[in-house]
Write a protein that holds these residues in place. Structure first.
Motif, PDB file in Angstrom:
ATOM      1  N   ARG A  63      -6.940  -7.729   5.617  1.00  0.00           N
ATOM      2  CA  ARG A  63      -7.247  -7.628   7.043  1.00  0.00           C
ATOM      3  C   ARG A  63      -7.775  -8.965   7.537  1.00  0.00           C
ATOM      4  O   ARG A  63      -8.695  -9.528   6.958  1.00  0.00           O
ATOM      5  CB  ARG A  63      -8.303  -6.529   7.283  1.00  0.00           C
ATOM      6  N   ASN A 118      -1.796  -5.411  -3.729  1.00  0.00           N
ATOM      7  CA  ASN A 118      -0.424  -5.863  -3.456  1.00  0.00           C
ATOM      8  C   ASN A 118      -0.261  -7.301  -3.918  1.00  0.00           C
ATOM      9  O   ASN A 118      -1.116  -8.155  -3.644  1.00  0.00           O
ATOM     10  CB  ASN A 118      -0.121  -5.751  -1.963  1.00  0.00           C
ATOM     11  N   THR A 119       0.826  -7.576  -4.612  1.00  0.00           N
ATOM     12  CA  THR A 119       1.009  -8.886  -5.220  1.00  0.00           C
ATOM     13  C   THR A 119       2.395  -9.413  -4.888  1.00  0.00           C
ATOM     14  O   THR A 119       3.389  -8.732  -5.123  1.00  0.00           O
ATOM     15  CB  THR A 119       0.828  -8.757  -6.752  1.00  0.00           C
TER      16      THR A 119
HETATM   17  P1  C2E Z   1      -0.627  -2.527   6.363  1.00  0.00           P
HETATM   18  O1  C2E Z   1      -2.056  -2.532   5.922  1.00  0.00           O
HETATM   19  O2  C2E Z   1      -0.322  -2.966   7.749  1.00  0.00           O
HETATM   20  O3  C2E Z   1       0.184  -3.443   5.340  1.00  0.00           O
HETATM   21  C1  C2E Z   1       1.562  -3.643   5.496  1.00  0.00           C
HETATM   22  C2  C2E Z   1       2.164  -4.302   4.297  1.00  0.00           C
HETATM   23  O4  C2E Z   1       1.652  -5.628   4.147  1.00  0.00           O
HETATM   24  C3  C2E Z   1       1.849  -3.609   2.971  1.00  0.00           C
HETATM   25  O5  C2E Z   1       2.686  -2.487   2.777  1.00  0.00           O
HETATM   26  C4  C2E Z   1       2.108  -4.717   1.993  1.00  0.00           C
HETATM   27  O6  C2E Z   1       3.484  -4.853   1.731  1.00  0.00           O
HETATM   28  C5  C2E Z   1       1.635  -5.931   2.765  1.00  0.00           C
HETATM   29  N1  C2E Z   1       0.250  -6.254   2.350  1.00  0.00           N
HETATM   30  C6  C2E Z   1      -0.923  -5.763   2.806  1.00  0.00           C
HETATM   31  N2  C2E Z   1      -1.977  -6.363   2.182  1.00  0.00           N
HETATM   32  C7  C2E Z   1      -1.440  -7.223   1.290  1.00  0.00           C
HETATM   33  C8  C2E Z   1      -1.992  -8.151   0.335  1.00  0.00           C
HETATM   34  O7  C2E Z   1      -3.203  -8.286   0.138  1.00  0.00           O
HETATM   35  N3  C2E Z   1      -1.082  -8.892  -0.394  1.00  0.00           N
HETATM   36  C9  C2E Z   1       0.276  -8.777  -0.223  1.00  0.00           C
HETATM   37  N4  C2E Z   1       1.081  -9.543  -0.994  1.00  0.00           N
HETATM   38  N5  C2E Z   1       0.814  -7.916   0.640  1.00  0.00           N
HETATM   39  C10 C2E Z   1      -0.020  -7.151   1.404  1.00  0.00           C
HETATM   40  P2  C2E Z   1       2.270  -1.381   1.669  1.00  0.00           P
HETATM   41  O8  C2E Z   1       1.745  -2.045   0.460  1.00  0.00           O
HETATM   42  O9  C2E Z   1       3.423  -0.468   1.509  1.00  0.00           O
HETATM   43  O10 C2E Z   1       1.009  -0.651   2.319  1.00  0.00           O
HETATM   44  C11 C2E Z   1       1.061   0.551   3.026  1.00  0.00           C
HETATM   45  C12 C2E Z   1       1.025   0.329   4.525  1.00  0.00           C
HETATM   46  O11 C2E Z   1       1.109   1.593   5.197  1.00  0.00           O
HETATM   47  C13 C2E Z   1      -0.273  -0.291   5.013  1.00  0.00           C
HETATM   48  O12 C2E Z   1       0.031  -1.088   6.148  1.00  0.00           O
HETATM   49  C14 C2E Z   1      -1.078   0.931   5.448  1.00  0.00           C
HETATM   50  O13 C2E Z   1      -2.087   0.639   6.398  1.00  0.00           O
HETATM   51  C15 C2E Z   1       0.008   1.782   6.055  1.00  0.00           C
HETATM   52  N6  C2E Z   1      -0.296   3.214   6.042  1.00  0.00           N
HETATM   53  C16 C2E Z   1      -1.183   3.898   5.300  1.00  0.00           C
HETATM   54  N7  C2E Z   1      -1.115   5.220   5.552  1.00  0.00           N
HETATM   55  C17 C2E Z   1      -0.157   5.391   6.490  1.00  0.00           C
HETATM   56  C18 C2E Z   1       0.390   6.536   7.173  1.00  0.00           C
HETATM   57  O14 C2E Z   1       0.017   7.690   6.932  1.00  0.00           O
HETATM   58  N8  C2E Z   1       1.375   6.288   8.075  1.00  0.00           N
HETATM   59  C19 C2E Z   1       1.831   5.036   8.352  1.00  0.00           C
HETATM   60  N9  C2E Z   1       2.765   4.889   9.269  1.00  0.00           N
HETATM   61  N10 C2E Z   1       1.343   3.930   7.717  1.00  0.00           N
HETATM   62  C20 C2E Z   1       0.361   4.114   6.801  1.00  0.00           C
END
Ligand code: C2E
Ligand code: MG
Ligand code: MG
Ligand code: MG
Length: 292
Positions: A63, A118-119
């Motif tokens: 974030r 996440n990596t």
């Molecule tokens: P997000 O937090 O907006 O993160 C989106 C993507 O950014 C992540 O998908 C991941 O690929 C990348 N990312 C985030 N932090 C890091 C990091 O520290 N390093 C790297 N290399 N990549 C990072 P991912 O991993 O599939 O995470 C799940 C996403 O889904 C997250 O979005 C989360 O906030 C979101 N999410 C969680 N619950 C729900 C839900 O019930 N519905 C929906 N629509 N989204 C959800």
């Protein structure tokens, strides 16, 4: 700079493209400063055991809040960091924050949980990656079993197998490996047999397909059975409502993550969230009893 060489006119100046480039450069500068100042943070979102709805681990999500333009979307931040190479220091920073947070949960709340980080494949390609992870675990007093690395199928672009050997080495040390976003993009079932994996994380879109059609549900059920046969734990992500959780549970998925259970939240809030669910959890007095 528009220039006329050999009668071959250079591209016209494009103000929109110029503005985008300036904006990116500004963001890149701000990211360098944020990394130096440590102002990039993580949120934690729980993964729960679906039959009991008990939280078993957390995913760390980067974030970055900018004073003037608000929250930078994680995927945009990561894409920019990957293009500029800043993903390496950013990834190190997130890993450290995540391990610190998990150490806090294990000692203050007294639960033997794990944290998923996440990596990027770019991190995995760094010769120092394995030692960086092991050093971070040692410095944060966290056993390797408390860390899971989430990777994606972009690993396949690594033809020399450098990233795969790093993952194999870390798995031998006890770190878990999860294949994120499965069921999208390049997904192929053949990877499941060859990647060094402990867990399969089903993308929200795959789960949605299962909700939409009988065929989709059959695909989901089939993937779950294959994963079980080769010993992979299965997580469904993006479970927004109770019906999503019910459907994936019915398909045999063991773990779930999504807004239905909890949104990603600051570390402080995650600790409070856990304490509200485990009022009798030990408060840091029996750290030695925790599973290593
Ligand atoms: P997000 O937090 O907006 O993160 C989106 C993507 O950014 C992540 O998908 C991941 O690929 C990348 N990312 C985030 N932090 C890091 C990091 O520290 N390093 C790297 N290399 N990549 C990072 P991912 O991993 O599939 O995470 C799940 C996403 O889904 C997250 O979005 C989360 O906030 C979101 N999410 C969680 N619950 C729900 C839900 O019930 N519905 C929906 N629509 N989204 C959800
Ligand atoms: Mg993930
Ligand atoms: Mg994902
Ligand atoms: Mg992802």
């Amino acid at each position: 700079v528009a220039k006329n060489d050999g009668g071959n006119r250079a591209r016209a100046f494009d103000p929109a493209m110029h503005a985008a480039a300036v904006e990116r450069l500004r963001l890149e500068q701000e990211l360098r400063v944020a990394l130096r100042d440590g102002t990039i943070d993580i949120h934690l979102q729980p993964l729960v055991d679906l039959p009991t709805e008990t939280p078993v681990s957390f995913e760390a999500l980067v974030r970055w809040h900018l004073a003037d333009s608000g929250m930078v979307p994680a995927d945009r931040l990561i894409a920019m960091a990957e293009e500029t190479g800043l993903i390496v220091p950013l990834g190190d920073h997130v890993l450290r924050r995540a391990c610190d947070a998990m150490h806090r949960i294990r000692t203050e709340v007294g639960l033997p949980m794990s944290v998923a980080v996440n990596t990027s494949v770019i991190q995995l390609l760094q010769p120092a990656f394995v030692s960086t992870v092991l050093t971070t675990l040692a410095e944060t007093n966290l056993p390797a079993e408390a860390l899971v690395l989430e990777v994606t199928e972009s690993l396949l672009l690594d033809e020399d197998g450098v990233a795969l050997s790093a993952l194999t080495a870390l798995r031998h040390a006890g770190v878990g490996v999860s294949l994120d976003d499965f069921g999208t993009g390049y997904s192929s079932l053949s990877h499941l047999g060859t990647f060094p994996l402990d867990e399969l994380k089903l993308d929200r879109r795959l789960v949605a397909t299962a909700n939409d059609s009988v065929a989709g549900a059959a695909v989901l059920g089939g993937i779950v059975r294959i994963a079980e046969t080769i010993g992979l734990r299965v997580v469904a992500e993006g479970l927004e409502v109770a019906a999503d959780a019910q459907r994936v549970r019915a398909a045999g998925v063991q773990l779930g993550q999504g807004w239905h259970f909890a949104r990603p939240m600051p570390v402080e809030d995650a600790v409070a969230w856990l304490r509200a669910r485990f009022p009798t959890a030990r408060r840091g007095r029996h750290v030695a009893d925790l599973a290593p």
